[in-house]
Design a protein around this motif. Structure first.
Motif, PDB file in Angstrom:
ATOM      1  N   SER A  17     -27.529  52.594  37.773  1.00  0.00           N
ATOM      2  CA  SER A  17     -26.490  52.391  38.771  1.00  0.00           C
ATOM      3  C   SER A  17     -27.064  51.852  40.068  1.00  0.00           C
ATOM      4  O   SER A  17     -28.220  52.107  40.413  1.00  0.00           O
ATOM      5  CB  SER A  17     -25.772  53.711  39.072  1.00  0.00           C
ATOM      6  OG  SER A  17     -25.110  54.224  37.927  1.00  0.00           O
ATOM      7  N   ARG A  19     -25.432  50.877  44.229  1.00  0.00           N
ATOM      8  CA  ARG A  19     -24.309  50.861  45.147  1.00  0.00           C
ATOM      9  C   ARG A  19     -24.559  49.800  46.204  1.00  0.00           C
ATOM     10  O   ARG A  19     -25.505  49.903  46.985  1.00  0.00           O
ATOM     11  CB  ARG A  19     -24.133  52.227  45.802  1.00  0.00           C
ATOM     12  CG  ARG A  19     -22.964  52.333  46.781  1.00  0.00           C
ATOM     13  CD  ARG A  19     -22.884  53.749  47.332  1.00  0.00           C
ATOM     14  NE  ARG A  19     -21.948  53.913  48.426  1.00  0.00           N
ATOM     15  CZ  ARG A  19     -20.670  54.219  48.291  1.00  0.00           C
ATOM     16  NH1 ARG A  19     -20.158  54.392  47.080  1.00  0.00           N
ATOM     17  NH2 ARG A  19     -19.897  54.363  49.353  1.00  0.00           N
ATOM     18  N   TYR A  56     -10.191  43.928  39.405  1.00  0.00           N
ATOM     19  CA  TYR A  56     -11.507  43.836  38.806  1.00  0.00           C
ATOM     20  C   TYR A  56     -11.531  42.772  37.726  1.00  0.00           C
ATOM     21  O   TYR A  56     -10.555  42.591  36.995  1.00  0.00           O
ATOM     22  CB  TYR A  56     -11.918  45.159  38.166  1.00  0.00           C
ATOM     23  CG  TYR A  56     -12.053  46.306  39.125  1.00  0.00           C
ATOM     24  CD1 TYR A  56     -13.256  46.535  39.789  1.00  0.00           C
ATOM     25  CD2 TYR A  56     -11.000  47.168  39.368  1.00  0.00           C
ATOM     26  CE1 TYR A  56     -13.390  47.588  40.671  1.00  0.00           C
ATOM     27  CE2 TYR A  56     -11.121  48.223  40.244  1.00  0.00           C
ATOM     28  CZ  TYR A  56     -12.321  48.425  40.896  1.00  0.00           C
ATOM     29  OH  TYR A  56     -12.457  49.478  41.770  1.00  0.00           O
ATOM     30  N   VAL A  60     -16.262  43.822  34.232  1.00  0.00           N
ATOM     31  CA  VAL A  60     -16.794  44.972  34.957  1.00  0.00           C
ATOM     32  C   VAL A  60     -15.821  46.135  35.012  1.00  0.00           C
ATOM     33  O   VAL A  60     -16.193  47.222  35.485  1.00  0.00           O
ATOM     34  CB  VAL A  60     -17.219  44.592  36.386  1.00  0.00           C
ATOM     35  CG1 VAL A  60     -18.179  43.416  36.360  1.00  0.00           C
ATOM     36  CG2 VAL A  60     -16.008  44.287  37.259  1.00  0.00           C
ATOM     37  N   PHE A  64     -17.475  49.286  37.308  1.00  0.00           N
ATOM     38  CA  PHE A  64     -17.648  49.069  38.739  1.00  0.00           C
ATOM     39  C   PHE A  64     -16.441  49.619  39.489  1.00  0.00           C
ATOM     40  O   PHE A  64     -15.305  49.574  38.992  1.00  0.00           O
ATOM     41  CB  PHE A  64     -17.766  47.582  39.059  1.00  0.00           C
ATOM     42  CG  PHE A  64     -19.023  46.911  38.580  1.00  0.00           C
ATOM     43  CD1 PHE A  64     -19.914  47.541  37.728  1.00  0.00           C
ATOM     44  CD2 PHE A  64     -19.309  45.619  38.997  1.00  0.00           C
ATOM     45  CE1 PHE A  64     -21.066  46.911  37.290  1.00  0.00           C
ATOM     46  CE2 PHE A  64     -20.455  44.981  38.571  1.00  0.00           C
ATOM     47  CZ  PHE A  64     -21.329  45.612  37.718  1.00  0.00           C
ATOM     48  N   LEU A  77     -19.470  48.541  46.571  1.00  0.00           N
ATOM     49  CA  LEU A  77     -19.324  48.292  45.148  1.00  0.00           C
ATOM     50  C   LEU A  77     -20.257  49.230  44.409  1.00  0.00           C
ATOM     51  O   LEU A  77     -21.474  49.040  44.422  1.00  0.00           O
ATOM     52  CB  LEU A  77     -19.644  46.835  44.796  1.00  0.00           C
ATOM     53  CG  LEU A  77     -19.375  46.440  43.342  1.00  0.00           C
ATOM     54  CD1 LEU A  77     -17.874  46.477  43.043  1.00  0.00           C
ATOM     55  CD2 LEU A  77     -19.937  45.056  43.040  1.00  0.00           C
ATOM     56  N   GLN A  78     -19.673  50.240  43.797  1.00  0.00           N
ATOM     57  CA  GLN A  78     -20.437  51.162  42.974  1.00  0.00           C
ATOM     58  C   GLN A  78     -20.526  50.578  41.578  1.00  0.00           C
ATOM     59  O   GLN A  78     -19.503  50.356  40.930  1.00  0.00           O
ATOM     60  CB  GLN A  78     -19.772  52.534  42.938  1.00  0.00           C
ATOM     61  CG  GLN A  78     -20.488  53.552  42.067  1.00  0.00           C
ATOM     62  CD  GLN A  78     -21.847  53.927  42.610  1.00  0.00           C
ATOM     63  OE1 GLN A  78     -21.990  54.183  43.798  1.00  0.00           O
ATOM     64  NE2 GLN A  78     -22.850  53.950  41.740  1.00  0.00           N
ATOM     65  N   MET A  79     -21.731  50.335  41.114  1.00  0.00           N
ATOM     66  CA  MET A  79     -21.958  49.697  39.830  1.00  0.00           C
ATOM     67  C   MET A  79     -22.650  50.690  38.910  1.00  0.00           C
ATOM     68  O   MET A  79     -23.797  51.075  39.151  1.00  0.00           O
ATOM     69  CB  MET A  79     -22.799  48.431  39.982  1.00  0.00           C
ATOM     70  CG  MET A  79     -22.209  47.421  40.956  1.00  0.00           C
ATOM     71  SD  MET A  79     -23.168  45.883  41.032  1.00  0.00           S
ATOM     72  CE  MET A  79     -24.690  46.502  41.744  1.00  0.00           C
ATOM     73  N   ASP A  86     -25.188  41.672  33.972  1.00  0.00           N
ATOM     74  CA  ASP A  86     -24.766  41.845  35.357  1.00  0.00           C
ATOM     75  C   ASP A  86     -25.771  41.263  36.339  1.00  0.00           C
ATOM     76  O   ASP A  86     -25.489  41.226  37.544  1.00  0.00           O
ATOM     77  CB  ASP A  86     -24.560  43.327  35.676  1.00  0.00           C
ATOM     78  CG  ASP A  86     -23.434  43.947  34.874  1.00  0.00           C
ATOM     79  OD1 ASP A  86     -22.369  43.302  34.741  1.00  0.00           O
ATOM     80  OD2 ASP A  86     -23.616  45.076  34.379  1.00  0.00           O
TER      81      ASP A  86
END
Length: 117
Positions: A17, A19, A56, A60, A64, A77-79, A86
């Motif tokens: 992850s 951010r 979105y 994603v 996301f 953007l929390q991924m 990506d």
């Protein structure tokens, strides 16, 4: 004019992850994220409107999450569950009102996200 300053990119393993943050110098009615890889057109990732409605890209969705702190003029953007696909340079965008890159007036400097397999 609006300045956008991004942070949070980096190198992560698949499944990890990151951010991303983007701080704007002024309030905007919408903010979003796009990404770009060499040889490809800048691609929509996520957007959040003044109403706080979100959108979105299918690629994603579910992984996301876009959010914002209006008091700080900042979008995040929390991924999660990152995939090698990506990997790209991610650009903060403002104002954001749709998925077309040419709808954007201001861009962040870009932050590299690299996902290793």
């Amino acid at each position: 004019q609006v300045q956008l300053v991004e942070s949070g990119g980096g190198l992560v393993q698949a499944g990890g992850s990151l951010r991303l943050s983007c701080a704007a110098s002024a309030r905007t009615f919408g903010m979003g994220w796009f990404r770009e890889t060499p040889g490809k057109e800048r691609e929509f990732v996520a957007g959040i409107m003044w109403s706080s409605n979100t959108d979105y890209a299918d690629s994603v969705k579910g992984r996301f999450t876009i959010s914002r702190d209006n008091a700080k003029n900042t979008v995040y953007l929390q991924m999660n569950s990152l995939k090698p696909e990506d990997t790209a340079v991610y650009y903060c965008a403002a104002p954001y009102s749709g998925r077309r890159p040419n709808s954007v007036n201001y861009w962040g400097q870009g932050t590299q996200v690299t996902v290793s397999s």
